[in-house]
Design a protein around this motif. Structure first.
Motif, short mmCIF file in Angstrom:
data_model
loop_
_atom_site.label_atom_id
_atom_site.label_comp_id
_atom_site.label_asym_id
_atom_site.label_seq_id
_atom_site.Cartn_x
_atom_site.Cartn_y
_atom_site.Cartn_z
N THR A 91 -61.94 26.59 37.33
CA THR A 91 -60.56 26.39 37.85
C THR A 91 -60.54 26.29 39.41
O THR A 91 -59.43 25.25 40.08
N ILE B 155 -60.21 22.50 38.98
CA ILE B 155 -58.64 22.14 38.60
C ILE B 155 -57.46 22.07 40.30
O ILE B 155 -56.67 21.56 40.59
N ALA C 108 -55.39 19.06 42.69
CA ALA C 108 -54.24 19.33 42.24
C ALA C 108 -54.25 18.66 44.10
O ALA C 108 -52.56 18.53 44.51
#
Length: 147
Positions: free
Chosen positions: A137, A140, A144
């Protein structure tokens, strides 16, 4: 080296760039490290198990899990630092990053039910799975941030 040579070196564009940039770098570093520390403390307060106490007792699983939290917070903070242009920018994006990452960590903890008890019991394999989920996570979220 005589004083005129030293003056020439100190007046060089490289020395001037360092003199201007180094304090800014230190300020950015301090703000980012503070955000990392605050995020880690908040995470420790929100977890159902007390990782710091478990680590002090020699629980390797808790140590692995908390190390994953630190790295998982650091990855998006590092990206936030790299895309920010000022201390204010770092604070805005850094706080947003920490909040999002803590939220995702809690969601991961909910999906991986039973892991807190297994970590409390010292099961390293549970901690490694938790770290893997949190690092995934983090990567990711870091991506982003770069848009």
């Amino acid at each position: 080296m005589d004083s005129s040579s030293l003056a020439t070196v100190l007046e060089s564009p490289e020395a001037q760039a360092f003199a201007t940039g180094f304090p800014t770098t230190v300020a950015h570093l301090c703000v980012t490290l503070a955000l990392l520390g605050i995020g880690a403390v908040i995470y420790a307060l929100l977890t159902p198990w007390k990782e710091i106490a478990l680590i002090r007792e020699g629980n390797a699983a808790a140590s692995v899990a908390f190390s994953g939290v630190l790295i998982g917070l650091a990855i998006p903070l590092a990206v936030s630092l790299s895309v920010s242009t000022s201390v204010r920018d770092i604070l805005i994006w850094g706080v947003a990053t920490v909040v999002l990452q803590l939220l995702v960590f809690r969601i991961v903890d909910l999906f991986l039910t039973g892991l807190p008890q297994r970590i409390h019991e010292g099961e390293v394999s549970a901690a490694v799975l938790l770290v893997g989920a949190k690092l995934a996570t983090a990567v990711i979220l870091a991506a982003a941030l770069t848009g």
